[in-house]
Enzyme design. Structure first.
Site, PDB file in Angstrom:
ATOM      1  N   HIS A 128       0.809  -1.223   0.000  1.00 22.86           N
ATOM      2  CA  HIS A 128       0.000   0.000   0.000  1.00 22.86           C
ATOM      3  C   HIS A 128       0.840   1.270   0.000  1.00 22.86           C
ATOM      4  CE1 HIS A 128       0.441  -0.341   4.493  1.00 22.86           C
ATOM      5  NE2 HIS A 128       0.396   0.978   4.439  1.00 22.86           N
ATOM      6  N   ASP A 158       0.334  -7.640   1.615  1.00 21.48           N
ATOM      7  CA  ASP A 158       0.699  -6.232   1.729  1.00 21.48           C
ATOM      8  C   ASP A 158       2.208  -6.039   1.668  1.00 21.48           C
ATOM      9  OD1 ASP A 158       0.156  -3.499   1.830  1.00 21.48           O
ATOM     10  OD2 ASP A 158       0.413  -3.435   4.009  1.00 21.48           O
ATOM     11  N   SER A 250       4.812   2.861   7.695  1.00 12.25           N
ATOM     12  CA  SER A 250       4.501   1.729   6.831  1.00 12.25           C
ATOM     13  C   SER A 250       5.695   1.331   5.990  1.00 12.25           C
ATOM     14  CB  SER A 250       3.340   2.071   5.893  1.00 12.25           C
ATOM     15  OG  SER A 250       2.131   1.603   6.378  1.00 12.25           O
TER      16      SER A 250
END
Length: 506
Positions: A128, A158, A250
């Site tokens: 993402h 992911d 992230s």
């Protein structure tokens, strides 16, 4: 004395020849090496000297890791990032990732983190972080900047692998996430809240967490045959930590006190989008396999056991009439799958994978996700009070067929669910911080929901990636089903998030 000197000289010369030969082989084959092999070559020449896992002095580990954790800045020309469609989990991803709320005005900008895993420029991050980006810039802590290209993306885990055209770059050493223990000290390294390199410390709070945030939409680049079923595609087996992470973390590193990478930070549990004490990282052992697939095959090669199941607890075991209160109750066995060939049947309870006890679905899924079609896995299951162990050969997506064919109408699928629905009251939407949803008011015996343990009072927030806010929305969502597979996100009556994928068979 002279003889001893000659012996030492001979040994030294032989070692030099061996090293020289190794270097010659290395130079000719590094492009074909997997990530771990590249790391062995790198750390043979660049040994690490950091503190042991029992030492709470994080200075050496932080110094070893921070040079190789990078800032990733992405640009989205003419595309908005805010395509949530009402799914509350997409908001969690967006807030954690750091993308702007008003992303409809091109060019949109966002940022995240990444970890250099080879000195020739391979970088692991979250899917993402780079999904849909038209430009990816990687900035090192020493302010060097590179344009990156995407080697592969996998929404099911992911994870993404990108590459820059750098050489002799700093590298974070890969650890072994199987050896991680609850209570162990860890460091999170990344670029939160637009800050430069930031290191935070905490402990491992839990392992094998499934939190229901990896949706299974029809995103481009998913690397699957759209004409074939996808069974239990999303893999969630997070390492939970209380090391502070926020927007922008992230794709950053979760490392132990030896400076070894044990996870890739991916999400936080928060009502506000900011750190609230719980962070989640993808285990590095899973990341190793995904990265190697990208390098060797250009796509993830995923093997499947070929069953759908539900987790057991004491109350569910009582409902199903089984004695085991932990493990996975087999709901259906996929025709042509490895489990069917090994003799596993509906109603069996899978209790171990490769000899390790299964407490939840993540224990099986994460282990299988490290393997490829053709690999074997040992499954222990209980039938009629007797324990059996079989070897299951994993099959690829193109090797299994869902019984019952395809092409059912939305009305047929709706009836097969065996449930009734009503709109979710505003008070419950506010309570769970969601914008849509229907609540199950009745579950009928013999229906798919009953077979899969979905209870009355469960809130359904999306079906097949489409938000549902009233019963009529369910027909529209079911019409997008492929091969009679239904993908469901929701909230169970006890408030826990659920994500399920199952076939609707005859």
């Amino acid at each position: 004395m002279r003889k001893t000197g000659i012996t030492l000289l001979t040994a030294f010369f032989g070692g030099a020849v061996a090293i020289g030969g190794y270097k010659l082989v290395e130079s000719n084959n590094t492009d074909k090496m997997g990530i771990e092999d590249k790391q062995k070559v790198y750390f043979a020449s660049n040994p690490m000297n950091v503190s042991s896992a029992g030492d709470v002095d994080f200075v050496q580990a932080a110094a070893a890791v921070t040079p190789a954790v990078v800032h990733i800045q992405t640009t989205y020309e003419g595309k908005g990032r805010d395509a949530g469609g009402g799914d509350p989990f997409e908001d969690m991803f967006r807030d954690f990732f750091g993308s702007p709320r008003n992303a409809q005005r091109p060019p949109a900008m966002a940022s995240g983190s990444g970890v250099i895993v080879t000195d020739d420029g391979y970088i692991v991050t979250n899917n993402h972080v780079v999904e849909d980006a038209t430009k990816i810039e990687v900035i090192l802590p020493d302010n060097r900047s590179f344009q990156a290209k995407v080697i592969g993306r996998d929404p099911n885990t992911d994870l993404a692998l990108i590459k820059v055209a750098g050489t002799k770059l700093p590298v974070v050493k890969l650890g072994n996430s199987d050896n991680v223990q609850v209570g162990e000290w860890v460091l999170a390294v990344g670029y939160p809240l637009t800050l430069n390199t930031t290191v935070t410390a905490g402990i491992v709070s839990a392992k094998g967490r499934a939190i229901g945030i990896l949706g299974q939409d029809e995103s481009e680049g998913r690397n699957f045959d759209r004409n074939q079923p996808r069974v239990n595609s999303a893999i969630e087996s997070f390492i939970q930590t209380d090391a502070a992470i926020n927007r922008g973390n992230s794709g950053g590193a979760l490392v132990n006190t030896r400076g070894e990478l044990i996870g890739i930070n991916a999400a936080i549990a928060s009502q506000t989008g900011y750190y609230a004490g719980y962070g989640f990282a993808i285990p590095v052992n899973l990341a190793k396999k995904i990265m190697d697939d990208f390098i060797k095959y250009g796509a993830v090669r995923r093997g499947f056991v070929g069953v759908t199941f539900q987790e057991l607890n004491s109350s569910r075991a009582k409902e199903l009439g089984v004695n085991e209160i932990s493990g996975l109750y087999v709901n259906t066995v996929v025709e042509g799958g490895g489990a069917a060939a090994a003799g596993i049947k509906k109603g069996d309870v899978i209790t171990k994978v490769d000899g390790a006890r299964i407490m939840g679905s993540s224990d099986l899924q994460e282990r299988v996700a490290r393997l490829r079609p053709g690999d074997k896995v040992q499954l222990t299951y209980v039938r009629d009070g007797k324990e059996r162990t079989v070897s299951v050969t994993l099959k690829g997506e193109d090797e299994v067929k869902i019984a019952g064919g395809s092409g059912r109408s939305a009305e047929e699928l709706y009836n097969r669910l065996g449930a009734s629905f009503s709109p979710l009251p505003s008070a419950q939407k506010q309570r769970y911080n969601i914008s849509s949803g229907v609540v199950i008011t009745e579950v009928r015996r013999g229906g798919v929901f009953a077979e899969n343990g979905i209870e009355k009072g469960t809130i359904i927030t999306s079906i097949n990636g489409k938000a549902v806010g009233k019963p009529d929305d369910i027909d529209a969502a079911l019409s997008s089903s492929r091969n009679n597979m239904i993908r469901l996100n929701g909230i169970s009556p006890d408030g826990s998030r659920i994500m399920m994928t199952f076939p609707v068979t005859n």
